[in-house]
Design an enzyme around this catalytic site. Sequence first.
Site, PDB file in Angstrom:
ATOM      1  N   TYR A  80      -1.949  -0.253  10.382  1.00 60.34           N
ATOM      2  CA  TYR A  80      -2.158  -0.916   9.086  1.00 60.34           C
ATOM      3  C   TYR A  80      -0.944  -0.697   8.172  1.00 60.34           C
ATOM      4  O   TYR A  80      -0.379  -1.650   7.624  1.00 60.34           O
ATOM      5  CB  TYR A  80      -3.439  -0.383   8.414  1.00 60.34           C
TER       6      TYR A  80
ATOM      7  N   ARG B 218      -5.888  12.276  -2.878  1.00 61.43           N
ATOM      8  CA  ARG B 218      -5.532  10.863  -3.042  1.00 61.43           C
ATOM      9  C   ARG B 218      -5.428  10.531  -4.516  1.00 61.43           C
ATOM     10  O   ARG B 218      -5.955  11.246  -5.363  1.00 61.43           O
ATOM     11  CB  ARG B 218      -6.632   9.952  -2.433  1.00 61.43           C
TER      12      ARG B 218
ATOM     13  N   PHE C  71     -13.781  14.480   6.031  1.00 60.03           N
ATOM     14  CA  PHE C  71     -12.829  14.679   7.128  1.00 60.03           C
ATOM     15  C   PHE C  71     -11.911  15.878   6.862  1.00 60.03           C
ATOM     16  O   PHE C  71     -10.740  15.726   6.526  1.00 60.03           O
ATOM     17  CB  PHE C  71     -12.011  13.408   7.352  1.00 60.03           C
TER      18      PHE C  71
ATOM     19  N   SER D 241       0.846  -1.193   0.000  1.00 61.21           N
ATOM     20  CA  SER D 241       0.000   0.000   0.000  1.00 61.21           C
ATOM     21  C   SER D 241       0.881   1.241   0.000  1.00 61.21           C
ATOM     22  O   SER D 241       2.008   1.224   0.518  1.00 61.21           O
ATOM     23  CB  SER D 241      -0.834  -0.049   1.279  1.00 61.21           C
TER      24      SER D 241
ATOM     25  N   ARG E  24      -9.596  13.449  10.281  1.00 58.04           N
ATOM     26  CA  ARG E  24      -9.532  12.085  10.827  1.00 58.04           C
ATOM     27  C   ARG E  24      -8.098  11.768  11.244  1.00 58.04           C
ATOM     28  O   ARG E  24      -7.157  12.009  10.479  1.00 58.04           O
ATOM     29  CB  ARG E  24      -9.998  11.097   9.758  1.00 58.04           C
TER      30      ARG E  24
ATOM     31  N   LYS F 256       2.168  -3.327   6.593  1.00 60.40           N
ATOM     32  CA  LYS F 256       2.615  -3.438   5.194  1.00 60.40           C
ATOM     33  C   LYS F 256       4.120  -3.180   5.087  1.00 60.40           C
ATOM     34  O   LYS F 256       4.818  -3.850   4.329  1.00 60.40           O
ATOM     35  CB  LYS F 256       1.829  -2.477   4.304  1.00 60.40           C
TER      36      LYS F 256
ATOM     37  N   ASP G 218      -4.893  10.343   8.944  1.00 63.04           N
ATOM     38  CA  ASP G 218      -5.011  10.713   7.530  1.00 63.04           C
ATOM     39  C   ASP G 218      -3.747  11.419   7.035  1.00 63.04           C
ATOM     40  O   ASP G 218      -3.269  12.361   7.654  1.00 63.04           O
ATOM     41  CB  ASP G 218      -6.201  11.668   7.317  1.00 63.04           C
TER      42      ASP G 218
END
Length: 342
Positions: A152, A233, A220, A127, A297, A156, A300
Site C-alpha cells: 500500500y 500514531r 497489536f 499517506s 502486526r 503511494k 506496522d
Amino acid sequence: MQTIIVTGGAGYIGSHTLVELLNKTDFDVVSVDNFSNSTKSNYDRIKKITSRPFKTIELDLCDEKNLFKELSALSSIAGIIHFAAFKSVPDSMKDPLLYYHNNNSSLLNLLKFAHAQNINHFIFSSSCSVYGNATELPVTEQTPMTKAISAYGHTKQMGEEMIDFFSRSLPAFQSVVLRYFNPVGAHMSGLLGEYPISKPNNLVPIITQTAVGKNSLSVFGNDYDTKDGYCIRDYIHVSDIADAHVKALNYLLDKKNKEQVSLFNLGTGEGVSVLEAIKSFERVSGQKLAYKIGPRREGDVIAVYANNTLAKKELHWLPEYSLDDMMLSAWKWQQHLEATAS
Ligand code: UD1
C-alpha cells in the site's frame, strides 16, 4: 460555474471532502466512484448534511476508455481531487498486484485525462506510509522516503513519483500531494462516517464495533520501545483532512503555490499511543472497552507523527478537532449505524 471532479467521493475521506466543498465553495462538484469500498447511500447522507445537489458518475477509473467517455462530457473542469484507491495495509500484503493495478493504473488514466483535457490543478491523496520507518520524528516533508513497509505504502510512493515526473514534462501542471497521517472520526453531526463494507482493519472502527459487540479488539503489541509500550500514531479528524483539500484547491487556483508539486503533511503533530486512543474512547463514550493484547502486526511502523508547520503556514490550515472529538464523533456515527440498521 467551474467544476471540480472528486474521485472516490463516496468513500471515507472523499465523502467528508464533498461536504466541505459543498458547504464552503460555489463549485459544481462531480463525484466519481465505483463503490468498490463505499456505498451509494453516502450520497444521500452528504445531501442531507449540505442540502446542495451534486453530480455523480459510477465509474472504475482503471477503465481508461470509459473514463475518457464519461469525464469528457463534463465542462469547465477546474481541478481534480483524487481519492479513489485501496487503503488496507494488510490486504495490500496479501494481494499486492491488486493494489498496484487499482491504485496506480487509476492514477495513470486520470493523469492522461488531465493532460488530454488541459486540466492543470490536481490534488493527490498520499499517506505518511511513504516515509517507511521514518528516519526522524516528527516527520517533515523533507524527511527522506525510505523503503515502503507495505505494498500500500509503495503504491503511494509510486503515485507521488508518477506525478513528479509527469509534472517535469508539463510545466503548466500544478499539484498538491497531501500526506495523511491517521484520519479517523466522523462528521460531527454523526450522520456520515467510515462505512464498513467489509471487516475493518483500522483501529477506530474496530474500537467502535467492539463497543457494540460486533468485533473484538486485539491490540497489536504493547512491548514496543515507546512511552507506554504501544505503537504511536498521529490521529487526525477526517473533517480536518477534508478541510485541507478545500484549502489546497484554492491554493492552486489562486496561484499561491511556490512549487509545481507542493507536498504537505496532514497530522495534528501529536503522537498518541494505542492505549491513549482507547482511553480517550472510554472517556467520551462512557463505555469500558473489552480488548486483549495480541502479537505485533506485520507491516506496522512503531511510531510516526507529523511536523505540520508547512501546511499551517502555506495553506493556512489549522486542525480543529481533538482526540476526544475524533472518538466521540466516531462513536456517534457507530450509534447512528446501529439505530438505522435494518
Ligand atoms: C496506515 C498508514 C496510514 C493510512 C492507513 C490506511 C502507516 C504508518 N500509516 O495506518 O497513513 O491512512 O494505513 O489504512 O503506514 N491496531 C491495533 N489493533 C487493530 C488495528 C490497529 O492495535 O485491530 C493498532 C496498529 O498496530 C496501529 C494503530 O492501531 O498502531 C493504527 O492502526 P491502523 O488504524 O490500522 O492504521 P495504520 O496501519 O497506522
